[in-house]
Design a protein around this motif. Structure first.
Motif, PDB file in Angstrom:
ATOM      1  N   THR A  37       3.154 -11.330 -13.162  1.00 22.07           N
ATOM      2  CA  THR A  37       2.017 -11.550 -12.258  1.00 22.07           C
ATOM      3  C   THR A  37       2.163 -10.633 -11.051  1.00 22.07           C
ATOM      4  O   THR A  37       3.183 -10.693 -10.347  1.00 22.07           O
ATOM      5  CB  THR A  37       1.959 -13.017 -11.798  1.00 22.07           C
ATOM      6  N   ILE A  38       1.161  -9.785 -10.821  1.00 23.31           N
ATOM      7  CA  ILE A  38       1.204  -8.805  -9.733  1.00 23.31           C
ATOM      8  C   ILE A  38       0.088  -9.123  -8.738  1.00 23.31           C
ATOM      9  O   ILE A  38      -1.079  -9.233  -9.117  1.00 23.31           O
ATOM     10  CB  ILE A  38       1.031  -7.372 -10.275  1.00 23.31           C
ATOM     11  N   TYR A  39       0.469  -9.287  -7.469  1.00 23.10           N
ATOM     12  CA  TYR A  39      -0.492  -9.572  -6.412  1.00 23.10           C
ATOM     13  C   TYR A  39      -0.522  -8.419  -5.405  1.00 23.10           C
ATOM     14  O   TYR A  39       0.518  -7.810  -5.113  1.00 23.10           O
ATOM     15  CB  TYR A  39      -0.100 -10.817  -5.618  1.00 23.10           C
ATOM     16  N   SER A  40      -1.692  -8.146  -4.846  1.00 22.66           N
ATOM     17  CA  SER A  40      -1.741  -7.386  -3.604  1.00 22.66           C
ATOM     18  C   SER A  40      -1.382  -8.360  -2.480  1.00 22.66           C
ATOM     19  O   SER A  40      -1.372  -9.584  -2.674  1.00 22.66           O
ATOM     20  CB  SER A  40      -3.138  -6.809  -3.374  1.00 22.66           C
ATOM     21  N   TYR A  41      -1.108  -7.820  -1.314  1.00 22.71           N
ATOM     22  CA  TYR A  41      -0.783  -8.644  -0.140  1.00 22.71           C
ATOM     23  C   TYR A  41      -1.860  -9.700   0.125  1.00 22.71           C
ATOM     24  O   TYR A  41      -1.555 -10.897   0.233  1.00 22.71           O
ATOM     25  CB  TYR A  41      -0.599  -7.696   1.048  1.00 22.71           C
ATOM     26  N   PRO A  42      -3.139  -9.315   0.224  1.00 21.11           N
ATOM     27  CA  PRO A  42      -4.167 -10.339   0.504  1.00 21.11           C
ATOM     28  C   PRO A  42      -4.372 -11.312  -0.648  1.00 21.11           C
ATOM     29  O   PRO A  42      -4.661 -12.495  -0.413  1.00 21.11           O
ATOM     30  CB  PRO A  42      -5.436  -9.520   0.775  1.00 21.11           C
ATOM     31  N   GLU A  43      -4.230 -10.854  -1.882  1.00 20.36           N
ATOM     32  CA  GLU A  43      -4.349 -11.769  -3.026  1.00 20.36           C
ATOM     33  C   GLU A  43      -3.302 -12.870  -2.946  1.00 20.36           C
ATOM     34  O   GLU A  43      -3.597 -14.043  -3.210  1.00 20.36           O
ATOM     35  CB  GLU A  43      -4.159 -11.003  -4.335  1.00 20.36           C
TER      36      GLU A  43
ATOM     37  N   PRO B 187      -2.499  -0.070  -4.038  1.00 22.15           N
ATOM     38  CA  PRO B 187      -2.792   1.163  -4.781  1.00 22.15           C
ATOM     39  C   PRO B 187      -3.610   0.920  -6.055  1.00 22.15           C
ATOM     40  O   PRO B 187      -4.264   1.831  -6.544  1.00 22.15           O
ATOM     41  CB  PRO B 187      -1.399   1.711  -5.124  1.00 22.15           C
ATOM     42  N   ILE B 188      -3.559  -0.306  -6.573  1.00 20.13           N
ATOM     43  CA  ILE B 188      -4.315  -0.585  -7.801  1.00 20.13           C
ATOM     44  C   ILE B 188      -5.477  -1.556  -7.555  1.00 20.13           C
ATOM     45  O   ILE B 188      -6.140  -1.970  -8.495  1.00 20.13           O
ATOM     46  CB  ILE B 188      -3.391  -1.125  -8.918  1.00 20.13           C
ATOM     47  N   ASP B 189      -5.692  -1.910  -6.302  1.00 21.56           N
ATOM     48  CA  ASP B 189      -6.815  -2.779  -5.930  1.00 21.56           C
ATOM     49  C   ASP B 189      -7.489  -2.177  -4.711  1.00 21.56           C
ATOM     50  O   ASP B 189      -6.992  -2.304  -3.597  1.00 21.56           O
ATOM     51  CB  ASP B 189      -6.319  -4.196  -5.633  1.00 21.56           C
ATOM     52  N   ARG B 190      -8.617  -1.499  -4.935  1.00 23.25           N
ATOM     53  CA  ARG B 190      -9.252  -0.741  -3.863  1.00 23.25           C
ATOM     54  C   ARG B 190     -10.244  -1.563  -3.045  1.00 23.25           C
ATOM     55  O   ARG B 190     -11.029  -1.026  -2.274  1.00 23.25           O
ATOM     56  CB  ARG B 190      -9.972   0.489  -4.450  1.00 23.25           C
ATOM     57  N   ARG B 191     -10.207  -2.881  -3.203  1.00 26.21           N
ATOM     58  CA  ARG B 191     -11.075  -3.738  -2.391  1.00 26.21           C
ATOM     59  C   ARG B 191     -10.485  -3.904  -0.985  1.00 26.21           C
ATOM     60  O   ARG B 191      -9.258  -4.014  -0.835  1.00 26.21           O
ATOM     61  CB  ARG B 191     -11.231  -5.113  -3.040  1.00 26.21           C
ATOM     62  N   PRO B 192     -11.339  -3.951   0.048  1.00 26.94           N
ATOM     63  CA  PRO B 192     -10.833  -4.252   1.392  1.00 26.94           C
ATOM     64  C   PRO B 192     -10.155  -5.622   1.424  1.00 26.94           C
ATOM     65  O   PRO B 192     -10.590  -6.561   0.756  1.00 26.94           O
ATOM     66  CB  PRO B 192     -12.099  -4.249   2.249  1.00 26.94           C
TER      67      PRO B 192
ATOM     68  N   MET C 272       0.813  -1.217   0.000  1.00 26.01           N
ATOM     69  CA  MET C 272       0.000   0.000   0.000  1.00 26.01           C
ATOM     70  C   MET C 272       0.849   1.270   0.000  1.00 26.01           C
ATOM     71  O   MET C 272       0.396   2.329  -0.409  1.00 26.01           O
ATOM     72  CB  MET C 272      -0.926   0.018   1.215  1.00 26.01           C
ATOM     73  N   HIS C 273       2.087   1.177   0.471  1.00 25.90           N
ATOM     74  CA  HIS C 273       2.951   2.348   0.551  1.00 25.90           C
ATOM     75  C   HIS C 273       3.355   2.846  -0.843  1.00 25.90           C
ATOM     76  O   HIS C 273       3.638   4.031  -1.030  1.00 25.90           O
ATOM     77  CB  HIS C 273       4.191   2.028   1.388  1.00 25.90           C
ATOM     78  N   ALA C 274       3.360   1.932  -1.812  1.00 30.98           N
ATOM     79  CA  ALA C 274       3.702   2.321  -3.180  1.00 30.98           C
ATOM     80  C   ALA C 274       2.536   3.088  -3.808  1.00 30.98           C
ATOM     81  O   ALA C 274       1.402   3.009  -3.352  1.00 30.98           O
ATOM     82  CB  ALA C 274       4.020   1.081  -4.008  1.00 30.98           C
ATOM     83  N   LYS C 275       2.841   3.834  -4.862  1.00 33.07           N
ATOM     84  CA  LYS C 275       1.798   4.571  -5.568  1.00 33.07           C
ATOM     85  C   LYS C 275       1.543   3.912  -6.924  1.00 33.07           C
ATOM     86  O   LYS C 275       2.338   3.107  -7.404  1.00 33.07           O
ATOM     87  CB  LYS C 275       2.203   6.042  -5.740  1.00 33.07           C
ATOM     88  N   ALA C 276       0.414   4.273  -7.529  1.00 35.21           N
ATOM     89  CA  ALA C 276       0.012   3.630  -8.780  1.00 35.21           C
ATOM     90  C   ALA C 276       0.994   3.890  -9.919  1.00 35.21           C
ATOM     91  O   ALA C 276       1.060   3.117 -10.880  1.00 35.21           O
ATOM     92  CB  ALA C 276      -1.394   4.097  -9.171  1.00 35.21           C
ATOM     93  N   ASP C 277       1.778   4.992  -9.825  1.00 37.60           N
ATOM     94  CA  ASP C 277       2.754   5.295 -10.878  1.00 37.60           C
ATOM     95  C   ASP C 277       4.171   4.882 -10.489  1.00 37.60           C
ATOM     96  O   ASP C 277       5.155   5.373 -11.050  1.00 37.60           O
ATOM     97  CB  ASP C 277       2.721   6.788 -11.218  1.00 37.60           C
ATOM     98  N   ASN C 278       4.288   3.969  -9.544  1.00 35.74           N
ATOM     99  CA  ASN C 278       5.599   3.497  -9.101  1.00 35.74           C
ATOM    100  C   ASN C 278       6.391   2.939 -10.294  1.00 35.74           C
ATOM    101  O   ASN C 278       5.875   2.121 -11.068  1.00 35.74           O
ATOM    102  CB  ASN C 278       5.406   2.405  -8.038  1.00 35.74           C
ATOM    103  N   PRO C 279       7.646   3.364 -10.484  1.00 29.64           N
ATOM    104  CA  PRO C 279       8.434   2.930 -11.645  1.00 29.64           C
ATOM    105  C   PRO C 279       8.584   1.409 -11.745  1.00 29.64           C
ATOM    106  O   PRO C 279       8.569   0.852 -12.851  1.00 29.64           O
ATOM    107  CB  PRO C 279       9.792   3.599 -11.424  1.00 29.64           C
ATOM    108  N   GLU C 280       8.745   0.743 -10.602  1.00 28.98           N
ATOM    109  CA  GLU C 280       8.886  -0.719 -10.628  1.00 28.98           C
ATOM    110  C   GLU C 280       7.567  -1.386 -11.019  1.00 28.98           C
ATOM    111  O   GLU C 280       7.554  -2.385 -11.754  1.00 28.98           O
ATOM    112  CB  GLU C 280       9.375  -1.234  -9.279  1.00 28.98           C
TER     113      GLU C 280
END
Length: 451
Positions: free
Chosen positions: A88-94, A167-172, A70-78
């Protein structure tokens, strides 16, 4: 697996990184700032980035998974580079769900009590040498890490936070775990910066119930009217088990829990903690632990880190610090300490530190929250309000919100310390509630004044 963390330094993120490292995965990560204890813990395992910042050149096609914090922003270079490469990109809960989709998932949800209930369950399992995977939001006695993932364990116990996933998944977060067994402890409006209305906030718990697998179970606190309504109105194909606070007594500052074998002394106290304990008992029962084994284990549970944590005690005085900051938690914690030591003066101090607590529209929710205290103190930093880009708060607004004529309000850390260190603590309980540190208060120094 080769796994890269974008924003590895967060409390949850670095613990997941450590868990995967222990599991044998190849872990790397980046962050623009990392503080203790995350920094030292990552360094000890060789996971601390060589330099702070974002380095898109680290993102290569041989990475199996990116975990985005969550600390990263949607335009993060990485992140942008990972998208460009089709990784493959996961959020923490995913990612936690991906790692546990073949296990029995036990998810503890609710506006309050999540960490304590999860901690109680894990304490009982650890006491009886029952191996389970887990994710919990506090460091526990006897546990090296706050996340554990294995290939072998049948159960995973997850603290179900309602805050956003990435930052790219706004689901709780707790919408993504798909529990087989769930618990709902309470619903009290929180995270106003994300859920702007009470109705919108409650809706998240409706969705949570709908995510429970068909034939699964919900354990719910029927003393919370909103929880009771949400669960009993649910049409999901799940089993519903209500619980309520068990009988107990307080004798000379000791809480005795009524059990089938008679009154049993326990380390934790307060109605809310006894309610949490009963929820944990139900979950443990569904995980195969009978009542006698549960009571034997829970008698030794001293509490989750930062939850009514005793920092000093003499024969006539005691001091606690607690993570409480939302109105319902502040009220429950204040009442708990007063009930445990009814004949002592209670000085209750609250720091308004979160987005919700510093929001002028939300302040009215604190009415009566400190009423159980003999002396009530509120501290907030106008600088913190400015940093969070919130509307200015005046002392008069704090007074009106808490609706207490003798409320003491501080905005200067030095003035608050002077007040704290000038009090007479004979026959007194001191309660310090905050998710911050009152502008730099050294809690070890506080101990010197409890005499």
């Amino acid at each position: 697996m080769r796994i890269h963390f974008i924003a590895i330094g967060g409390s949850a993120m670095h613990n997941l990184a450590l868990a995967l490292h222990l599991k044998g995965d190849h872990v790397t990560g980046s962050d623009d700032e990392i503080f203790e204890p995350s920094k030292g813990r990552l360094d000890a395992k060789g996971l601390l980035p060589d330099a702070f910042g974002w380095f898109p050149e680290k993102i290569t096609t041989d990475i199996d998974a990116i975990i985005l914090g969550m600390h990263a922003k949607a335009d993060n270079p990485e992140l942008l580079k990972a998208k460009e490469l089709g990784l493959t990109i996961y959020s923490y809960p995913e990612f936690l769900y991906e790692q546990s989709k073949h296990k029995t998932r036990v998810v503890i949800g609710g506006s309050h009590g999540k960490t304590t209930i999860t901690s109680m369950i894990l304490h009982v399992m650890h006491y009886h040498d029952r191996e389970v995977d887990y994710m919990v939001g506090a460091q526990l006695e006897g546990f090296d890490v706050m996340v554990k993932l294995t290939d072998d364990n049948d159960f995973i116990v997850l603290e179900g936070d309602e805050y956003l996933s990435s930052p790219i998944d706004r689901r709780p977060k707790f919408h993504l775990y798909k529990p087989n067994i769930a618990l709902l402890s309470g619903i009290a409006w929180d995270h106003i910066n994300v859920f702007p209305t009470y109705e919108n906030y409650v809706e998240q718990f409706d969705i949570f119930l709908n995510q429970i697998t068909n034939g699964g179970a919900i354990i719910y606190n029927e003393e919370d009217s909103e929880v009771k309504r949400v669960v009993e109105d649910s049409t999901s194909l799940i089993k519903k088990y209500p619980y309520q606070t068990p009988s107990y007594t307080v004798v000379d500052g000791e809480t005795l829990l009524d059990t089938p074998e008679g009154p049993m002394p326990i380390e934790v106290f307060g109605k809310h903690n006894l309610n949490n304990l009963e929820g944990a008992r139900w979950i443990c029962q569904l995980m195969g632990v009978d009542a006698a084994d549960f009571y034997e284990a829970i008698a030794t549970f001293k509490g989750a880190s930062k939850r009514l944590e005793k920092i000093a005690e003499t024969k006539t005085a005691v001091a606690y610090k607690d993570f409480a900051h939302s109105p319902s938690k502040v009220k429950a914690t204040t009442e708990a300490v007063k009930s445990q030591f009814p004949d002592r003066k209670l000085i209750a101090c609250l720091e308004l530190h979160t987005y919700s607590s510093l929001n002028p529209e939300f302040l009215s929710q604190y009415k009566g929250a400190l009423d159980a205290a003999d002396s009530a103190v509120v501290f907030y930093s106008p600088h913190a309000v400015m940093i969070k880009q919130l509307e200015e708060i005046k002392t008069e607004q704090i007074d009106a919100a808490f609706d207490r004529d003798d409320l003491i309000v501080f905005t200067n850390p030095a003035d608050f310390k002077t007040y704290l260190y000038s009090q007479e603590y004979e026959n007194t309980s001191l309660l310090l509630m905050s998710s911050g540190n009152y502008g730099g208060l050294d809690f070890d120094t506080v101990k010197e004044y409890i005499k």
